[in-house]
Design a protein around this motif. Structure first.
Motif, mmCIF file in Angstrom:
data_model
loop_
_atom_site.group_PDB
_atom_site.id
_atom_site.type_symbol
_atom_site.label_atom_id
_atom_site.label_comp_id
_atom_site.label_asym_id
_atom_site.label_seq_id
_atom_site.Cartn_x
_atom_site.Cartn_y
_atom_site.Cartn_z
ATOM 1 N N SER A 101 -73.752 44.478 37.089
ATOM 2 C CA SER A 101 -74.438 45.572 36.411
ATOM 3 C C SER A 101 -75.675 45.947 37.218
ATOM 4 C CB SER A 101 -74.860 45.153 34.995
ATOM 5 O OG SER A 101 -73.735 44.843 34.199
ATOM 6 N N LEU A 102 -76.151 47.181 37.023
ATOM 7 C CA LEU A 102 -77.394 47.618 37.664
ATOM 8 C C LEU A 102 -78.544 47.275 36.727
ATOM 9 C CD1 LEU A 102 -79.010 49.216 39.814
ATOM 10 C CD2 LEU A 102 -78.473 51.294 38.506
ATOM 11 N N PRO A 103 -79.415 46.321 37.104
ATOM 12 C CA PRO A 103 -80.510 45.902 36.214
ATOM 13 C C PRO A 103 -81.648 46.915 36.201
ATOM 14 C CG PRO A 103 -80.690 44.766 38.304
ATOM 15 C CD PRO A 103 -79.423 45.579 38.378
ATOM 16 N N ALA A 104 -82.657 46.637 35.399
ATOM 17 C CA ALA A 104 -83.835 47.501 35.303
ATOM 18 C C ALA A 104 -84.719 47.289 36.524
ATOM 19 C CB ALA A 104 -84.603 47.193 34.030
ATOM 20 N N GLN A 109 -85.576 54.947 36.155
ATOM 21 C CA GLN A 109 -84.207 54.575 35.805
ATOM 22 C C GLN A 109 -84.123 54.180 34.331
ATOM 23 O OE1 GLN A 109 -83.005 50.945 37.735
ATOM 24 N NE2 GLN A 109 -81.486 50.544 36.142
ATOM 25 N N VAL A 110 -85.029 53.308 33.880
ATOM 26 C CA VAL A 110 -85.021 52.852 32.488
ATOM 27 C C VAL A 110 -85.354 54.002 31.545
ATOM 28 C CG1 VAL A 110 -86.069 51.276 30.830
ATOM 29 C CG2 VAL A 110 -85.617 50.511 33.163
ATOM 30 N N VAL A 115 -81.774 50.318 29.887
ATOM 31 C CA VAL A 115 -82.215 49.062 30.497
ATOM 32 C C VAL A 115 -81.254 48.539 31.565
ATOM 33 C CG1 VAL A 115 -83.593 48.352 28.531
ATOM 34 C CG2 VAL A 115 -81.172 47.752 28.589
ATOM 35 N N GLU A 116 -80.014 48.998 31.585
ATOM 36 C CA GLU A 116 -79.093 48.634 32.657
ATOM 37 C C GLU A 116 -77.907 49.589 32.676
ATOM 38 O OE1 GLU A 116 -77.104 44.870 32.364
ATOM 39 O OE2 GLU A 116 -76.444 45.204 30.311
ATOM 40 N N LYS A 118 -74.387 49.106 32.810
ATOM 41 C CA LYS A 118 -73.571 47.919 32.575
ATOM 42 C C LYS A 118 -72.198 47.989 33.239
ATOM 43 C CE LYS A 118 -72.204 44.770 28.851
ATOM 44 N NZ LYS A 118 -72.944 43.663 29.488
ATOM 45 N N ARG A 182 -87.176 42.771 39.097
ATOM 46 C CA ARG A 182 -87.081 43.624 37.914
ATOM 47 C C ARG A 182 -88.464 44.155 37.579
ATOM 48 N NH1 ARG A 182 -82.471 41.360 39.717
ATOM 49 N NH2 ARG A 182 -80.902 40.974 38.091
ATOM 50 N N LYS A 188 -90.677 48.326 30.864
ATOM 51 C CA LYS A 188 -89.294 48.531 30.422
ATOM 52 C C LYS A 188 -89.244 48.865 28.930
ATOM 53 C CE LYS A 188 -86.538 44.941 30.257
ATOM 54 N NZ LYS A 188 -85.599 43.862 30.684
ATOM 55 N N ASN A 192 -87.921 52.541 27.785
ATOM 56 C CA ASN A 192 -86.691 52.588 26.995
ATOM 57 C C ASN A 192 -86.968 53.121 25.589
ATOM 58 O OD1 ASN A 192 -83.789 51.944 26.853
ATOM 59 N ND2 ASN A 192 -84.429 50.498 25.278
#
Length: 218
Positions: A101-104, A109-110, A115-116, A118, A182, A188, A192
């Motif tokens: 998955s692409l993390p934060a 992006q967030v 937050v990801e 997935k 991160r 975050k 979010n």
């Protein structure tokens, strides 16, 4: 499927958006772009084709009844979603090959994607609920395609660029160092939270039969 609807403005805007994304290499032949049309409780989609600058063939589908494809299933499950890009996004699809998955990693992006992004172990043709959609994110990576959402078409055009840039940075950094930092949890949480607030407003408007409003600023 609905009979042909005379709505040239919606089709023109979707066709131009598809041409823009294809021209930048973000969407490729076979990929599909769609937009919710809440005032008709329907959505319209167009497929990218080789050698065609602006697509001319559009498919209209009512949101009533049992969902028949991945776009219909997403619109039914997520009333906040106003537009969808589904296809072979270069860097986001690389997450499937890495099974990650692409993390934060970035605040922008967030703010706009969640937050990801997935990694979901299923194909778009699988006839089962996509439980990951419940996390409210605007990007996912299935076995056979990447998905990017926006609360409206204009927001989607920006989101897909954010997604691919973030995925590119993450994949290259992960491949080179195996470690990616991160963003701090507070940033975050705030970013979010703003996304969730915008999504709630979009869902309310869509369910009322209105288009969502593009929010200015961060």
């Amino acid at each position: 499927m609905l009979k042909k609807i005379e709505d040239t403005t919606t089709e023109d805007n979707l066709g131009l958006a598809a041409a823009r994304l294809a021209g930048k290499g973000l969407l490729k032949p076979g990929d599909i772009l769609s937009e919710r049309v809440p005032e008709r409780n329907a959505f319209v989609q167009v497929q990218i084709k080789v050698g065609q600058d602006v697509p001319q063939e559009f498919t209209w589908t009512s949101l009533n009844g049992k969902p028949q494809d991945i776009h219909h299933r997403i619109y039914a499950a997520r009333p906040d979603v106003g537009a969808i890009a589904a296809g072979k996004l270069t860097w986001t699809s690389a997450l499937a090959r890495l099974d990650m998955s692409l993390p934060a990693a970035f605040d922008e992006q967030v703010r706009h994607l969640g937050v990801e992004a997935k990694r979901v172990g299923m194909r778009s043709t699988d006839d089962r609920p996509i439980r990951a959609l419940a996390n409210g994110a605007n990007a996912y990576c299935l076995d056979d395609m990447a998905l990017c959402f926006g609360m409206g078409l204009e927001r989607l055009l920006l989101n897909i660029e954010i997604l691919e840039k973030s995925a590119e940075c993450f994949v290259l950094a992960q491949s080179a160092t195996g470690k990616v930092k991160r963003i701090p949890w507070l940033i975050k949480f705030i970013a979010n939270g703003r996304l969730r607030k915008d999504q709630k407003d979009a869902a309310v408007r869509h369910l009322r039969g209105e288009r969502s409003i593009m929010k200015a600023g961060y």
